[in-house]
Design a protein around this motif. Structure first.
Motif, PDB file in Angstrom:
ATOM      1  N   PHE A   1      41.442  45.258  43.035  1.00  0.00           N
ATOM      2  CA  PHE A   1      40.232  44.959  43.779  1.00  0.00           C
ATOM      3  C   PHE A   1      40.392  43.667  44.569  1.00  0.00           C
ATOM      4  O   PHE A   1      40.739  42.632  44.010  1.00  0.00           O
ATOM      5  N   LEU A   2      40.126  43.745  45.878  1.00  0.00           N
ATOM      6  CA  LEU A   2      40.273  42.596  46.763  1.00  0.00           C
ATOM      7  C   LEU A   2      38.941  42.297  47.447  1.00  0.00           C
ATOM      8  O   LEU A   2      37.953  42.987  47.199  1.00  0.00           O
ATOM      9  N   ARG A   3      38.957  41.297  48.320  1.00  0.00           N
ATOM     10  CA  ARG A   3      37.723  40.862  48.979  1.00  0.00           C
ATOM     11  C   ARG A   3      36.911  42.040  49.532  1.00  0.00           C
ATOM     12  O   ARG A   3      37.446  42.872  50.272  1.00  0.00           O
ATOM     13  N   GLY A   4      35.657  42.092  49.159  1.00  0.00           N
ATOM     14  CA  GLY A   4      34.758  43.139  49.643  1.00  0.00           C
ATOM     15  C   GLY A   4      34.704  44.351  48.725  1.00  0.00           C
ATOM     16  O   GLY A   4      33.783  45.158  48.813  1.00  0.00           O
ATOM     17  N   ASP A   5      35.676  44.487  47.829  1.00  0.00           N
ATOM     18  CA  ASP A   5      35.690  45.649  46.929  1.00  0.00           C
ATOM     19  C   ASP A   5      34.636  45.519  45.833  1.00  0.00           C
ATOM     20  O   ASP A   5      34.366  44.421  45.346  1.00  0.00           O
ATOM     21  N   VAL A   6      34.080  46.666  45.457  1.00  0.00           N
ATOM     22  CA  VAL A   6      33.096  46.704  44.383  1.00  0.00           C
ATOM     23  C   VAL A   6      33.669  47.506  43.219  1.00  0.00           C
ATOM     24  O   VAL A   6      34.138  48.627  43.412  1.00  0.00           O
ATOM     25  N   ALA A   7      33.649  46.916  42.029  1.00  0.00           N
ATOM     26  CA  ALA A   7      34.067  47.636  40.821  1.00  0.00           C
ATOM     27  C   ALA A   7      32.820  47.956  40.016  1.00  0.00           C
ATOM     28  O   ALA A   7      31.978  47.092  39.803  1.00  0.00           O
ATOM     29  N   GLU A   8      32.700  49.230  39.620  1.00  0.00           N
ATOM     30  CA  GLU A   8      31.565  49.653  38.810  1.00  0.00           C
ATOM     31  C   GLU A   8      32.083  49.974  37.426  1.00  0.00           C
ATOM     32  O   GLU A   8      33.022  50.751  37.287  1.00  0.00           O
ATOM     33  N   ALA A   9      31.482  49.398  36.415  1.00  0.00           N
ATOM     34  CA  ALA A   9      31.910  49.711  35.053  1.00  0.00           C
ATOM     35  C   ALA A   9      30.674  50.057  34.234  1.00  0.00           C
ATOM     36  O   ALA A   9      29.628  49.447  34.406  1.00  0.00           O
ATOM     37  N   ASP A  10      30.799  51.063  33.372  1.00  0.00           N
ATOM     38  CA  ASP A  10      29.658  51.414  32.524  1.00  0.00           C
ATOM     39  C   ASP A  10      30.102  51.515  31.080  1.00  0.00           C
ATOM     40  O   ASP A  10      31.196  51.081  30.716  1.00  0.00           O
ATOM     41  N   ALA A  11      29.261  52.109  30.261  1.00  0.00           N
ATOM     42  CA  ALA A  11      29.524  52.133  28.825  1.00  0.00           C
ATOM     43  C   ALA A  11      30.865  52.795  28.492  1.00  0.00           C
ATOM     44  O   ALA A  11      31.488  52.476  27.485  1.00  0.00           O
ATOM     45  N   ALA A  12      31.317  53.697  29.362  1.00  0.00           N
ATOM     46  CA  ALA A  12      32.563  54.415  29.064  1.00  0.00           C
ATOM     47  C   ALA A  12      33.801  53.618  29.483  1.00  0.00           C
ATOM     48  O   ALA A  12      34.920  54.013  29.208  1.00  0.00           O
ATOM     49  N   THR A  13      33.578  52.499  30.164  1.00  0.00           N
ATOM     50  CA  THR A  13      34.716  51.731  30.678  1.00  0.00           C
ATOM     51  C   THR A  13      35.122  50.643  29.696  1.00  0.00           C
ATOM     52  O   THR A  13      34.301  49.822  29.308  1.00  0.00           O
ATOM     53  N   ASP A  14      36.360  50.685  29.277  1.00  0.00           N
ATOM     54  CA  ASP A  14      36.877  49.591  28.459  1.00  0.00           C
ATOM     55  C   ASP A  14      37.970  48.971  29.304  1.00  0.00           C
ATOM     56  O   ASP A  14      39.002  49.588  29.523  1.00  0.00           O
ATOM     57  N   HIS A  15      37.734  47.811  29.833  1.00  0.00           N
ATOM     58  CA  HIS A  15      38.755  47.292  30.747  1.00  0.00           C
ATOM     59  C   HIS A  15      39.103  45.834  30.457  1.00  0.00           C
ATOM     60  O   HIS A  15      38.395  45.125  29.773  1.00  0.00           O
ATOM     61  N   ARG A  16      40.224  45.480  31.015  1.00  0.00           N
ATOM     62  CA  ARG A  16      40.770  44.158  30.807  1.00  0.00           C
ATOM     63  C   ARG A  16      41.245  43.630  32.164  1.00  0.00           C
ATOM     64  O   ARG A  16      42.415  43.795  32.531  1.00  0.00           O
ATOM     65  N   PRO A  17      40.329  43.041  32.917  1.00  0.00           N
ATOM     66  CA  PRO A  17      40.694  42.592  34.263  1.00  0.00           C
ATOM     67  C   PRO A  17      41.668  41.408  34.225  1.00  0.00           C
ATOM     68  O   PRO A  17      41.547  40.534  33.369  1.00  0.00           O
ATOM     69  N   VAL A  18      42.613  41.415  35.127  1.00  0.00           N
ATOM     70  CA  VAL A  18      43.554  40.305  35.266  1.00  0.00           C
ATOM     71  C   VAL A  18      43.501  39.807  36.708  1.00  0.00           C
ATOM     72  O   VAL A  18      43.677  40.595  37.642  1.00  0.00           O
TER      73      VAL A  18
END
Lengths: 226, 218
Positions: free
Chosen positions: B168-185
């Motif tokens: 994800f870069l400038r302007g990008d939107v990330a949507e996460a909900d209950a089903a998302t288990d993520h580890r952003p770096v």
């Protein structure tokens, strides 16, 4: 999959597509029918479109044209506000305010960019957020130097705003009932999609995917046109 | 460079319909400032709003309605209400309006708190049910893995990050909900600046996360 939808030309859509070739009779919307039903009308002609009426208001401060717009849009704006949760008295007052704003801001109306119905919708929506929700609506500022511009301005808009509106109208008519109903709920009831999902006893994912399907069809209709 | 990760149709529809709470609408509108494609989509969706408005069954106006409005046509328009304080672009060219107007005296003047390579500043605290935050993640830093009880929307303003779902870069939107288990770096190089809105608290999922959970409100 998109192509499959695109080539299946249904009669109303086909009519709309044909309307591009100028002289073909274009489908008449209920609104225009209502407008044509009016008795004789002076300057812009008895069959004036909402866009012509709006232009008359903007350029000549034409009150007769404004009355026609008022009679067409006022009652619909009131209905919109009632569905959004306003009581009758406030809906009446707010509808009058919205129509007054239409008169006052007429100079800002740009028929190459939007149909009158689009413009009235955004004024009514913003007034509602202001007054009924008492909230601020975050909006872009087209003059902001930090705004990322269009890669290239389209030389001329191939499809007029009013033609797009007719196309959308026909495409909404073609939607499966469950999708059309959901779109109306999403636009007219001031509720989040999760609340809508609860009320319809549907999983939120189903609500989202139906909205996405509906949008896909409307997009395809517009693309077919352009 | 144009964004590649856009808000879902349901978010754009709710924005055009005006049915979102302010924090969510702020994410969408700030994305629109950075994304001509979605600006165009929202214009189409407003047209759809106009079409649906026309199709509606009319609700009769009061008898004196027209007369009252005609009587007011010559009135001077009331003074426009004071526009909210505008923050000049020079304060931080990375932050477009409308978000910039929420920054008060500017990005650096916000009340930042820092913890392990993550700086956070709260915005819009008056809106119940949401947490609206600016986050600055030090370049190369990994966030603890987490899921969400509600939905988390993240808009990248500078730098970038990656998780299981993409880059994800400038302007990008990330949507996460209950089903998302993520580890952003966060990407190496530049610190990652984002606007994040959650409608429920996050839940940390790693063993370490669980241990920290009561103390670390990320």
């Amino acid at each position: 999959m998109l192509n499959a939808v695109a080539i299946e030309i249904r009669p109303p859509l086909a009519a709309v597509v044909a309307a591009k070739s100028a002289l073909v009779v274009r489908p008449v919307l209920p609104l225009e029918r209502a407008m044509r039903g009016e008795t004789t009308f002076g300057e812009p002609g008895a069959e004036a479109s909402a866009e012509e009426l709006m232009t008359a208001v903007a350029q000549r401060r034409d009150r007769k044209a404004f009355v026609r717009l008022f009679e067409t849009f006022g009652p619909r704006v009131k209905a919109y506000l009632i569905r959004q949760g306003a009581d009758r008295a406030s809906a009446e007052d707010l509808a009058q305010d919205v129509m007054l704003a239409v008169w006052r801001r007429a100079a800002q109306f740009d028929r190459s960019k939007a149909a009158v119905s689009t413009w009235v919708f955004t004024i009514a929506r913003n007034r509602r957020i202001d007054i009924l929700r008492r909230a601020r609506r975050p909006e872009i500022d087209p003059e902001d130097p930090a705004l990322v511009p269009e890669p290239e301005e389209p030389a001329d808009r191939v499809v007029e705003a009013t033609q797009r509106r007719e196309c959308l109208h026909a495409a909404v008519e073609e939607l499966p009932e469950e999708q059309a109903r959901l779109l109306r709920l999403a636009y007219f009831e001031d509720k989040s999609h999760s609340v809508i999902a609860e009320e319809l006893a549907l999983p939120l994912g189903t609500v989202k995917s139906r909205l996405r399907l509906a949008m896909g069809k409307l997009r395809t209709a517009l693309e077919t046109m352009e | 460079m144009m964004p590649e990760h856009h808000p879902g149709d349901d978010l754009l529809i709710a924005y055009a319909a005006g049915s979102q709470d302010e924090p969510v609408a702020l994410v969408v509108a700030t994305h629109l400032a950075l994304c001509p494609r979605c600006r165009n989509e929202v214009e189409r969706l407003e047209e759809l709003g106009g079409v649906l408005l026309e199709e509606q069954e009319a609700e009769a106006l009061g008898e004196d309605s027209l007369e009252r409005v005609l009587g007011r046509l010559d009135e001077a328009a009331p003074e426009a209400p004071e526009p909210p304080a505008r923050v000049p672009a020079s304060v931080d060219p990375r932050v477009p309006r409308p978000l910039r107007d929420y920054l008060g005296a500017g990005l650096e003047k916000l009340d930042w708190t820092s913890y392990r390579g993550l700086d956070k500043a709260e915005l819009l605290q008056e809106v119940p049910g949401f947490r609206t935050r600016l986050m600055r993640i030090k370049s190369g830093t990994a966030m603890p893995a987490h899921t969400h009880e509600g939905t988390e929307l993240t808009l990248v303003l500078a730098g970038g990050f990656s998780d299981e779902h993409g880059h994800f870069l400038r302007g990008d939107v990330a949507e996460a909900d209950a089903a998302t288990d993520h580890r952003p770096v966060a990407d190496p190089g530049e610190d990652c600046l984002c606007l994040a809105v959650t409608d429920a608290p996050l839940r940390l999922t790693g063993p370490f996360g669980r241990l920290l959970n009561p103390f670390l409100r990320i």
